[in-house]
Design an enzyme around this catalytic site. Structure first.
Site, PDB file in Angstrom:
ATOM      1  N   THR A  67       0.862  -1.174   0.000  1.00 54.35           N
ATOM      2  CA  THR A  67       0.000   0.000   0.000  1.00 54.35           C
ATOM      3  C   THR A  67       0.903   1.229   0.000  1.00 54.35           C
ATOM      4  O   THR A  67       2.130   1.129  -0.123  1.00 54.35           O
ATOM      5  CB  THR A  67      -0.961  -0.042   1.203  1.00 54.35           C
ATOM      6  OG1 THR A  67      -1.885   1.039   1.092  1.00 54.35           O
ATOM      7  CG2 THR A  67      -0.220   0.044   2.527  1.00 54.35           C
ATOM      8  N   LYS A  71       3.914   1.650  -3.636  1.00 48.63           N
ATOM      9  CA  LYS A  71       3.461   1.044  -4.889  1.00 48.63           C
ATOM     10  C   LYS A  71       4.345   1.375  -6.087  1.00 48.63           C
ATOM     11  O   LYS A  71       4.377   0.616  -7.058  1.00 48.63           O
ATOM     12  CB  LYS A  71       2.013   1.434  -5.171  1.00 48.63           C
ATOM     13  CG  LYS A  71       1.022   0.865  -4.173  1.00 48.63           C
ATOM     14  CD  LYS A  71      -0.415   1.204  -4.565  1.00 48.63           C
ATOM     15  CE  LYS A  71      -1.408   0.581  -3.603  1.00 48.63           C
ATOM     16  NZ  LYS A  71      -2.815   0.825  -4.013  1.00 48.63           N
ATOM     17  N   ASP A 108      -5.201  -3.974  -8.350  1.00 45.29           N
ATOM     18  CA  ASP A 108      -6.202  -2.921  -8.152  1.00 45.29           C
ATOM     19  C   ASP A 108      -7.029  -2.706  -9.420  1.00 45.29           C
ATOM     20  O   ASP A 108      -8.234  -2.470  -9.348  1.00 45.29           O
ATOM     21  CB  ASP A 108      -5.522  -1.599  -7.773  1.00 45.29           C
ATOM     22  CG  ASP A 108      -5.062  -1.562  -6.330  1.00 45.29           C
ATOM     23  OD1 ASP A 108      -5.669  -2.258  -5.498  1.00 45.29           O
ATOM     24  OD2 ASP A 108      -4.109  -0.817  -6.030  1.00 45.29           O
TER      25      ASP A 108
END
Length: 278
Positions: A67, A71, A108
């Site tokens: 996180t 990233k 994601d």
């Protein structure tokens, strides 16, 4: 049935990290899959500490979830990245391959698409993105798969606006930028994706139209956000950050364990229970 395997480790890294629900979701998956000898932890790791952490990973490590602010910081530390991750230069998943290489991916993007599809949203003719940054670029990549028309990004400052337009060109999607001061205009779009930190969209809530379409708010704690609460009160569809977190975690579990499908329902139920207890 218990799956027999050597003890394996996985974890989520970031800073701050104490709030992360990832351990709850991944452990729920391990329980459901019978992986009694797998563990999943969280570690407070910032950009400066990341290289040493990666260098010290032993063969028992199956993978990592990343996180903010890691990233993009992780990119030079990996042996390779997927095309999806390369498209936005953002990695949220690291998996150790059988040959020991550390490979990066971005779950994601497909996670966003899956979360929207679960709510019946397969395609939109236009969309709005609130904010800029790594999550916003992933949102653009997801929209490139489902949006047939223009995306308007509402950002603060010309530098961020230029960055979002560049991401649009790179991803093959038409991106027009507007200053954040005009963000109320975003709320009439068929799909609004809010990628901003907690509190950033609160002032927009009074401007929610009487018949809003769909809001995808990537936050999950605190939940609901002021904007999401008003959106729901007016009858609009809301996709939450928990929806995103669960769907991207499903893909992470499948990559790290090699087992598919991951138990979506058990993971979501565990996440909802953990949030309710906060």
């Amino acid at each position: 049935m218990t799956v027999r395997a050597d003890a394996r480790r996985a974890a989520v890294l970031g800073s701050p990290i104490a709030h992360s629900l990832s351990p709850v979701l991944h452990r729920a998956a391990y329980d459901e899959l019978g992986l009694e000898n797998w563990s999943y932890d969280r570690f407070e790791v910032d950009e400066a500490a990341l290289p040493e952490f990666i260098a010290r990973l032993g063969p028992e490590w199956a993978g990592l979830s990343l996180t903010m602010p890691l990233k993009r910081a992780v990119l030079p530390l990996l042996d390779g990245i997927s095309g999806t991750a390369a498209s936005v230069e953002t990695v949220n998943t690291v998996v150790r391959a059988e040959d020991g290489r550390l490979l990066g991916d971005n779950t994601d993007i497909p996670g966003m698409v899956a979360a929207l599809r679960e709510r019946g949203i397969e395609q939109v003719d236009s969309a709005a993105v609130l904010g800029a940054g790594a999550t916003a670029s992933s949102a653009l990549a997801a929209l490139a798969r489902i949006c047939t028309g223009e995306v308007v990004a509402y950002v603060r400052g010309e530098a961020r606006a230029a960055q979002m337009r560049q991401w649009g060109e790179r991803l093959g999607i038409e991106v027009r930028t507007e200053d954040w001061s005009r963000a109320e205009r975003a709320l009439t779009a068929p799909l609004v994706v809010a990628t901003t930190p907690a509190g950033a969209t609160d002032a927009l809530a009074p401007a929610v139209p009487e018949r809003p379409a769909t809001l995808f708010d990537v936050l999950y704690d605190p939940w609901p956000t002021t904007l999401a609460a008003r959106w729901s009160a007016y009858g609009g569809a809301v996709v939450s950050g928990l929806d995103l977190l669960v769907h991207q975690a499903v893909l992470q579990v499948e990559q790290m364990t090699g087992l598919s499908p991951a138990p979506l329902l058990a993971m979501r139920t565990a996440g909802e229970k953990a949030l309710a207890g906060r």
